[in-house]
Design an enzyme around this catalytic site. Structure first.
Site, PDB file in Angstrom:
ATOM      1  N   CYS A 134       0.871  -1.182   0.000  1.00 11.39           N
ATOM      2  CA  CYS A 134       0.000   0.000   0.000  1.00 11.39           C
ATOM      3  C   CYS A 134       0.902   1.223   0.000  1.00 11.39           C
ATOM      4  O   CYS A 134       1.683   1.420   0.952  1.00 11.39           O
ATOM      5  CB  CYS A 134      -0.877  -0.029   1.249  1.00 11.39           C
ATOM      6  SG  CYS A 134      -1.887   1.449   1.458  1.00 11.39           S
ATOM      7  N   CYS A 147      -0.687   3.533  -6.576  1.00  9.55           N
ATOM      8  CA  CYS A 147      -1.632   2.933  -5.625  1.00  9.55           C
ATOM      9  C   CYS A 147      -1.787   1.496  -6.084  1.00  9.55           C
ATOM     10  O   CYS A 147      -2.001   1.243  -7.281  1.00  9.55           O
ATOM     11  CB  CYS A 147      -2.976   3.659  -5.655  1.00  9.55           C
ATOM     12  SG  CYS A 147      -4.284   2.791  -4.754  1.00  9.55           S
TER      13      CYS A 147
HETATM   14  N1  DGL Z   1      -3.957   0.442  -2.105  1.00  9.71           N
HETATM   15  C1  DGL Z   1      -3.592   1.584  -1.350  1.00  9.71           C
HETATM   16  C2  DGL Z   1      -2.370   2.278  -1.952  1.00  9.71           C
HETATM   17  O1  DGL Z   1      -1.530   1.638  -2.561  1.00  9.71           O
HETATM   18  C3  DGL Z   1      -4.585   2.613  -0.931  1.00  9.71           C
HETATM   19  C4  DGL Z   1      -6.020   2.515  -1.200  1.00  9.71           C
HETATM   20  C5  DGL Z   1      -6.822   3.269  -0.164  1.00  9.71           C
HETATM   21  O2  DGL Z   1      -7.021   4.494  -0.317  1.00  9.71           O
HETATM   22  O3  DGL Z   1      -7.195   2.635   0.822  1.00  9.71           O
HETATM   23  O4  DGL Z   1      -2.184   3.459  -1.786  1.00  9.71           O
END
Ligand code: DGL
Length: 269
Positions: free
Chosen positions: A73, A184
């Site tokens: 993330c 993301c």
């Molecule tokens: N998948 C997450 C990232 O790589 C974030 C998604 C979210 O906003 O929860 O930033």
């Protein structure tokens, strides 16, 4: 035997990283944890997020007996990597926007970073751009609605093409832009829809393979999966169990997830 590698995200985005790891390291023993009760992370305040991420990851590491943690993330990694390393006794591998390979891939030197609001505004991200794309023109674009679209797509619902087009529209104001960093982990799951929404061919760069390579360097020997290939042989934890997420995880070889109990105060919008 050493414990599995724990992959963590707010939701299903980390599954794009799971796919990249398994492509390079098919025998790696993996497990998954996501904080879907608090999804999305990208629009929440930093101080609340740090406490939450520390609590969720600590609980998931304890439950899984993991030998390493991949923070799959960008929103969590650009904020909480140092705090996680201080809190946990196992190696922590982060996911940050792939600015360096994108700058190398761009012919025009005009790139964009597509990420959550939190990630595009972070000092960490600004430093990445200064350090690795100093000679390039880099537009930073927040695209939080794409997180929900990726969640929808994996749950079997159609994506809303209007939402995707609106998120991407500012990119096309620069006719020389040729490379987009998917900052993301949810966004690679939308790869086809993103390419279809683009008015011309674009090079889309994500961090998945770089994380797999880094994992192989940091964790050696890699824990190998027992019973690999059998359905549901990978354990999973979620903060809000639901049937749709269980089905998505099953598609990546994960067992019915257990509920992860986390004590952080719930977020009040
Ligand atoms: N998948 C997450 C990232 O790589 C974030 C998604 C979210 O906003 O929860 O930033």
């Amino acid at each position: 035997m050493s414990g599995p590698i724990l992959i963590f995200d707010s939701g299903v985005g980390g599954l794009s990283v799971v796919a990249a790891i398994l492509k390079r390291l098919p025998e790696a023993a993996l497990c998954y944890a996501c904080d879907n009760a608090m999804l999305p992370y990208g629009t929440k305040p930093d101080d609340w997020l740090v406490a939450r991420i520390l609590d969720v990851c600590q609980a998931a590491v304890a439950a899984s007996q993991a030998s390493a943690l991949v923070v799959a993330c960008n929103t969590a990694s650009t904020l909480a990597l140092e705090a996680l390393r201080a809190r946990l006794a196992i190696p922590v591998i982060g996911t940050v926007p792939a600015i360096k390979p994108a700058a190398a891939a761009s012919r025009s030197g005009h790139l964009a970073l597509l990420a959550t609001s939190a990630t595009v505004h972070r000092p960490y991200t600004r430093r990445l751009i200064e350090d690795f794309a100093g000679d390039s023109r880099v537009v930073r674009l927040a695209a939080d609605p794409l997180v929900g679209q990726a969640e929808r797509l994996l749950a079997g619902d159609p994506v809303d093409e209007r939402v995707i087009a609106d998120c991407l529209a500012p990119l096309w104001e620069d006719p020389a832009l040729d490379t987009v960093v998917l900052g993301c982990t949810h966004f690679p799951l939308l790869a086809r829809a993103l390419a279809e929404a683009a008015p011309r061919p674009i090079t889309w760069v994500d961090s998945g393979d770089a994380i797999a390579r880094r994992l192989a360097q940091v964790v050696a020997p890699l824990p190998r999966a027992e019973g690999a290939g059998s359905e549901g042989h990978r354990a999973a934890w979620v903060t809000a169990p639901n049937a749709s997420l269980t089905a998505v995880l099953a598609g990546y070889g994960f067992a019915v997830p257990e509920r992860l109990t986390v004590l952080t105060t719930a977020f009040e919008a």
